[in-house]
Design a protein around this motif. Sequence first.
Motif, mmCIF file in Angstrom:
data_model
loop_
_atom_site.group_PDB
_atom_site.id
_atom_site.type_symbol
_atom_site.label_atom_id
_atom_site.label_comp_id
_atom_site.label_asym_id
_atom_site.label_seq_id
_atom_site.Cartn_x
_atom_site.Cartn_y
_atom_site.Cartn_z
ATOM 1 N N ARG A 1 0.791 -1.152 0.205
ATOM 2 C CA ARG A 1 0.132 0.070 -0.016
ATOM 3 C C ARG A 1 0.853 1.165 0.049
ATOM 4 N N GLU A 2 1.961 1.270 0.942
ATOM 5 C CA GLU A 2 2.666 2.673 1.128
ATOM 6 C C GLU A 2 3.381 2.629 -0.413
ATOM 7 N N ALA A 3 3.795 1.554 -0.971
ATOM 8 C CA ALA A 3 4.553 1.629 -2.246
ATOM 9 C C ALA A 3 3.801 2.125 -3.524
ATOM 10 N N LEU A 4 2.504 1.729 -3.305
ATOM 11 C CA LEU A 4 1.747 2.420 -4.282
ATOM 12 C C LEU A 4 1.304 3.941 -4.029
ATOM 13 N N HIS A 5 1.311 4.171 -2.594
ATOM 14 C CA HIS A 5 0.858 5.648 -2.552
ATOM 15 C C HIS A 5 2.196 6.515 -2.801
ATOM 16 N N ASP A 6 3.576 5.894 -2.600
ATOM 17 C CA ASP A 6 4.555 6.650 -2.998
ATOM 18 C C ASP A 6 4.738 6.847 -4.561
ATOM 19 N N LEU A 7 4.383 5.708 -5.278
ATOM 20 C CA LEU A 7 4.400 5.798 -6.645
ATOM 21 C C LEU A 7 3.460 6.901 -7.172
ATOM 22 N N PHE B 1 9.579 13.231 1.128
ATOM 23 C CA PHE B 1 10.839 12.985 0.277
ATOM 24 C C PHE B 1 11.914 12.056 0.918
ATOM 25 N N SER B 2 11.783 11.676 2.046
ATOM 26 C CA SER B 2 12.661 10.889 2.629
ATOM 27 C C SER B 2 12.478 9.468 2.325
ATOM 28 N N ARG B 3 11.315 8.956 1.756
ATOM 29 C CA ARG B 3 10.884 7.764 1.191
ATOM 30 C C ARG B 3 10.480 7.651 -0.303
ATOM 31 N N LEU B 4 9.814 8.899 -0.631
ATOM 32 C CA LEU B 4 9.241 8.931 -2.160
ATOM 33 C C LEU B 4 10.427 8.509 -3.223
ATOM 34 N N PRO B 5 11.794 8.757 -3.116
ATOM 35 C CA PRO B 5 12.506 8.270 -4.415
ATOM 36 C C PRO B 5 12.541 7.112 -4.482
ATOM 37 N N ARG B 6 12.243 6.080 -3.532
ATOM 38 C CA ARG B 6 12.326 4.745 -3.796
ATOM 39 C C ARG B 6 11.603 4.270 -4.956
ATOM 40 N N MET B 7 10.527 5.008 -5.286
ATOM 41 C CA MET B 7 9.837 4.711 -6.521
ATOM 42 C C MET B 7 9.938 5.189 -7.606
ATOM 43 N N PRO C 1 12.357 4.868 -10.139
ATOM 44 C CA PRO C 1 12.599 4.046 -11.228
ATOM 45 C C PRO C 1 11.085 3.629 -11.946
ATOM 46 N N LEU C 2 10.172 3.262 -11.063
ATOM 47 C CA LEU C 2 9.113 2.722 -11.543
ATOM 48 C C LEU C 2 8.005 4.074 -12.140
ATOM 49 N N ALA C 3 8.301 5.044 -11.693
ATOM 50 C CA ALA C 3 7.669 6.181 -12.087
ATOM 51 C C ALA C 3 8.131 6.874 -13.337
ATOM 52 N N GLY C 4 9.548 6.651 -13.551
ATOM 53 C CA GLY C 4 10.455 7.052 -14.954
ATOM 54 C C GLY C 4 9.555 5.950 -15.862
ATOM 55 N N CYS D 1 4.832 10.018 -6.787
ATOM 56 C CA CYS D 1 5.978 10.554 -7.674
ATOM 57 C C CYS D 1 5.379 11.051 -8.679
ATOM 58 N N LEU D 2 4.366 10.394 -9.409
ATOM 59 C CA LEU D 2 3.685 10.841 -10.590
ATOM 60 C C LEU D 2 2.978 11.868 -10.508
ATOM 61 N N ARG D 3 2.280 12.339 -9.506
ATOM 62 C CA ARG D 3 1.760 13.639 -9.357
ATOM 63 C C ARG D 3 2.724 14.729 -9.188
ATOM 64 N N PHE D 4 4.024 14.660 -8.532
ATOM 65 C CA PHE D 4 5.019 15.726 -8.550
ATOM 66 C C PHE D 4 5.558 15.735 -9.740
ATOM 67 N N TYR D 5 6.156 14.876 -10.370
ATOM 68 C CA TYR D 5 6.978 14.657 -11.461
ATOM 69 C C TYR D 5 6.340 14.532 -12.950
ATOM 70 N N SER D 6 5.139 14.933 -12.965
ATOM 71 C CA SER D 6 4.493 14.811 -14.236
ATOM 72 C C SER D 6 2.890 15.540 -14.152
#
Length: 274
Positions: free
Chosen positions: A14-20, A47-53, A55-58, A23-28
């Motif tokens: 769940r947290e990974a999906l939320h972070d992904l 941002f302490s945890r967001l960057p983990r996702m 690569p998938l956001a890219g 990411c998509l909201r912030f970077y796109s």
Amino acid sequence: MDRQTGGEAEWPGREALHDLAACLRFYSRLPVPQMPGEADPHRAPEFSRLPRMLPLAGVILALPAALALAAAWLAGLGPFLAATLAVAIMAATSGGLHEDGLADFADGLGAGGDRARMLAIMRDSRIGSYGALALFLALALRIGALATLLDRTGLAAATGLVLAAALSRVAALAPMALLPPARSDGLSAAAGRPAGGSLVTAAGLGILLCLAALALGLDAAGVVTMVLLSGLAALSVTGLARRRLGGQTGDVIGACQQAAEIAALLGLVAAVAP
């Protein structure tokens, strides 16, 4: 019980999906809906945890461009038009976020002067000659690299485009991890540094994506070269920011991403040279 929602049960990922999604909201500019169990989709990203996702956001951000690249190639538009269309769609999907950072970074360092003057120029929304030149060269190099890849590898160029997008976003974490904020205010200062576990996860996902690219037929030497050159490009921009600015800003991160993506694509081109 869910500590954040007060009643909704936890579920794996769940947290990974939320972070992904964050990411998509912030970077796109993609219209990302609220995820199941997500308390507030409009809150400031963690941002302490967001960057983990990242690569998938890219990968997700690059998929429309990769599909357009393949479709245009199959429709007979030729390598140059197909590559130009793909890069245009990439910029539209991301909202030109990283391109804007590259232009501001080039304007600040190109103008020269002391640290305070360069940071003030980078914050100015107007584009100068150095920024315009950097944008032109970045677009030309990306289009040229993709067109050459299409000519030499055909549809494998689409896989290279997606992998370059993912690797460059991992590489762009370098200034966040290695440098302090150059300003005491602004988003970079508020974001802080990504946690070590987040960086490890991002690197692990990057490795998995490299393996997936190999499984899809991308040249092994090309993948290794992409990884090495994207990392080297990001470290070079990070070192330049350390020397000239004494730290990092959002513009430095954007410039890192653009430099890393270009380096990855050029590395792939060199590896599959005829």
